[in-house]
Scaffold this motif. Structure first.
Motif, short mmCIF file in Angstrom:
data_model
loop_
_atom_site.label_atom_id
_atom_site.label_comp_id
_atom_site.label_asym_id
_atom_site.label_seq_id
_atom_site.Cartn_x
_atom_site.Cartn_y
_atom_site.Cartn_z
N ARG A 136 0.91 -1.59 -0.12
CA ARG A 136 -0.07 -0.20 0.22
C ARG A 136 0.90 1.04 -0.18
NH1 ARG A 136 -0.84 -2.23 5.51
NH2 ARG A 136 -0.07 -0.91 6.78
N GLN A 137 0.62 2.21 -0.18
CA GLN A 137 0.79 3.10 -0.33
C GLN A 137 2.06 3.80 1.20
OE1 GLN A 137 -1.14 6.98 0.11
NE2 GLN A 137 0.36 8.68 -0.31
N GLY A 138 3.57 3.71 0.68
CA GLY A 138 4.01 3.88 1.55
C GLY A 138 4.73 3.13 1.58
N PHE A 139 4.82 2.18 1.03
CA PHE A 139 5.35 0.36 1.08
C PHE A 139 6.37 0.40 0.28
CE2 PHE A 139 6.74 -3.55 -0.43
CZ PHE A 139 6.73 -4.55 0.64
N GLY A 140 6.41 1.04 -0.65
CA GLY A 140 7.96 1.71 -1.29
C GLY A 140 9.44 1.49 -0.68
N LEU B 273 4.36 -8.89 -11.45
CA LEU B 273 4.61 -7.75 -11.27
C LEU B 273 6.38 -7.73 -11.10
CD1 LEU B 273 1.71 -5.38 -9.87
CD2 LEU B 273 3.01 -5.27 -12.35
N VAL B 274 7.28 -6.85 -11.58
CA VAL B 274 8.63 -6.62 -11.07
C VAL B 274 9.30 -5.47 -11.62
CG1 VAL B 274 9.35 -7.17 -13.15
CG2 VAL B 274 10.95 -7.91 -11.37
N TYR B 275 9.40 -4.72 -10.26
CA TYR B 275 10.28 -3.88 -10.44
C TYR B 275 12.00 -3.24 -10.00
CZ TYR B 275 5.64 -1.35 -11.17
OH TYR B 275 4.33 -1.75 -11.42
N ARG B 276 12.46 -2.61 -10.92
CA ARG B 276 14.03 -1.95 -10.10
C ARG B 276 14.08 -1.35 -9.81
NH1 ARG B 276 15.26 -2.01 -14.95
NH2 ARG B 276 15.65 -3.93 -15.10
N ARG B 277 14.82 -0.83 -8.93
CA ARG B 277 15.34 0.27 -7.25
C ARG B 277 15.99 0.55 -8.20
NH1 ARG B 277 16.68 3.58 -3.91
NH2 ARG B 277 16.37 3.30 -2.05
N ARG B 278 16.11 2.16 -8.01
CA ARG B 278 16.32 3.33 -8.72
C ARG B 278 17.48 3.69 -7.95
NH1 ARG B 278 13.94 5.84 -12.85
NH2 ARG B 278 11.40 5.70 -13.03
N ASP C 7 4.50 2.01 -9.46
CA ASP C 7 4.08 3.01 -10.88
C ASP C 7 5.09 4.57 -10.69
OD1 ASP C 7 4.20 1.36 -12.43
OD2 ASP C 7 2.06 1.36 -13.12
N ALA C 8 3.59 4.35 -8.80
CA ALA C 8 3.54 6.34 -8.38
C ALA C 8 5.08 6.05 -7.59
CB ALA C 8 2.80 6.44 -8.12
N ASP C 9 6.39 5.50 -7.04
CA ASP C 9 6.78 4.89 -6.45
C ASP C 9 8.76 5.61 -6.99
OD1 ASP C 9 9.09 5.14 -4.33
OD2 ASP C 9 7.03 4.32 -3.26
N PRO C 10 9.10 7.29 -6.80
CA PRO C 10 9.66 7.29 -7.83
C PRO C 10 10.97 6.76 -7.47
CG PRO C 10 9.67 8.79 -5.36
CD PRO C 10 8.73 7.85 -5.43
N LEU C 11 11.12 6.05 -6.05
CA LEU C 11 12.53 4.74 -5.98
C LEU C 11 11.82 4.11 -6.54
CD1 LEU C 11 12.43 5.17 -1.96
CD2 LEU C 11 13.52 6.40 -3.80
N PHE C 12 11.78 3.53 -7.42
CA PHE C 12 11.63 2.24 -8.46
C PHE C 12 10.91 2.58 -9.85
CE2 PHE C 12 11.00 0.61 -4.31
CZ PHE C 12 11.39 -0.59 -3.98
N GLU C 13 11.29 1.86 -11.12
CA GLU C 13 11.06 1.82 -12.09
C GLU C 13 10.71 0.63 -12.16
OE1 GLU C 13 14.58 3.36 -14.03
OE2 GLU C 13 15.21 1.47 -14.00
N ARG C 14 9.81 0.32 -13.57
CA ARG C 14 8.90 -0.98 -14.07
C ARG C 14 10.37 -1.76 -15.20
NH1 ARG C 14 2.96 -0.83 -17.16
NH2 ARG C 14 2.22 0.47 -15.77
#
Length: 241
Positions: A159-163, A233-238, A194-201
Motif C-alpha cells: 500500500r502507499q508507503g511500502f515502496g 509484477l517486477v520493479y527495479r530499485r532506482r 508506478d507512482a513510487d519515485p524509488l522504483f521503475e518498471r
C-alpha cells in the motif's frame, strides 16, 4: 513521562493464528531451529523486531553472497526450491505462521539447503530496520493476503508507503518481484509502485511475464482452478543519489 506503547503504530498485514503443531513440527524448532531460525530481539509484540536490532549477514551465513528475501514464505516451497538450486546465493524466508516455518526448515534440511534462514517476524520491520540497508538483491512477495473486504484493505502489505520500506532493503538495481491472483490487489500494487519515485518498471506491457524462478504451488494452482488470472509484477530499485 512518556508511557510505553502497547500496540503497533501501523496495522499489520496478517492475523496471527495459533494452532497445535505436530510433533515433527515441534522437533523442527528444537533440532533445526539453531541453524535455520534467526533469534530476533523483540519490541512490543511477539512478531515485532526491536528497532535497534540488526542482522549481521556475514556472521549469520558465514560468507558474502547475494541475498534473496521472500516475504510471506508460507510453507516455504518457493524459497526452498530456489535455495536448493542456487547454493551460491543466500535466502531469507520471512513468515509469521509457525507451522509454515517448521515445514520450511524440515524441507530445507531434507534438501540439504544450508543457505537459507527463516525469521518469525512482521515483514515491514524486517525490511525497514533489521536488514542492513541495500542488503537484498531481490525481495519476493508471492500471493500476499489480499484482504479482499473493503474495510480490510488497509491491512494490505503493498500500500502507499511500502515502496520506501522495500527500497531501503534493496540494493541499487535490485528487484522487487510480486505475484497475486486477486485482480484488484494487482491493480493496487501496480498503481502504488508506478507512482513510487524509488522504483521503475522492469517489464513491458500491462503485466510482467510469470517469474520462472517461482515454483508452481498448490496455492497458485487453486487460484488458476477458480478462474483467477495470476498477475506478476517486477520493479527495479532506482540508484541512490
Amino acid at each position: 513521562m512518556v508511557e510505553p506503547r502497547t500496540f503497533r503504530d501501523e496495522p499489520v498485514s496478517f492475523v496471527r493464528r495459533s494452532g497445535r503443531m505436530s510433533d515433527a513440527q515441534e522437533r523442527a524448532f528444537e533440532e533445526l531451529g539453531p541453524h535455520y531460525l534467526l533469534d530476533v530481539p523483540r519490541d512490543i509484540a511477539w512478531t515485532s523486531v526491536h528497532p535497534e536490532a540488526r542482522l549481521d549477514l556475514a556472521d549469520e551465513y558465514g560468507r558474502d553472497a547475494d541475498l534473496y528475501v521472500e516475504i510471506g514464505s508460507g510453507q516455504g516451497h518457493a524459497i526452498v526450491a530456489a535455495a536448493s538450486a542456487r547454493p551460491d546465493d543466500d535466502f531469507l524466508a520471512v513468515e509469521v505462521f509457525r507451522a509454515g516455518l517448521a515445514r520450511t526448515m524440515l524441507d530445507a534440511d531434507r534438501e540439504g539447503a544450508r543457505n537459507i534462514r527463516v525469521v518469525e517476524a512482521n515483514a515491514p520491520e524486517v525490511l525497514s530496520s533489521y536488514l542492513p540497508e541495500s542488503a537484498a538483491a531481490e525481495v519476493w512477495i508471492f500471493f500476499p493476503d489480499p484482504w479482499h473486504k473493503k474495510k480490510h484493505t488497509k491491512r494490505r502489505l503493498v500500500r502507499q508507503g511500502f515502496g520506501d520500506t522495500a527500497a531501503r532493503a534493496l540494493r541499487d538495481g535490485g528487484l522487487l518481484r510480486l505475484a497475486t491472483d486477486w485482480e484488484d490487489y494487482a491493480l493496487q500494487m501496480r498503481e502504488v509502485l508506478d507512482a513510487d519515485p524509488l522504483f521503475e518498471r522492469a517489464f513491458d506491457g500491462e503485466w510482467a511475464d510469470r517469474f520462472d524462478g517461482r515454483v508452481m504451488t498448490a496455492f497458485e494452482r487453486k487460484g488458476i482452478a477458480k478462474g483467477r488470472d495470476i498477475r506478476d509484477l517486477v520493479y527495479r530499485r532506482r540508484s541512490r543519489p
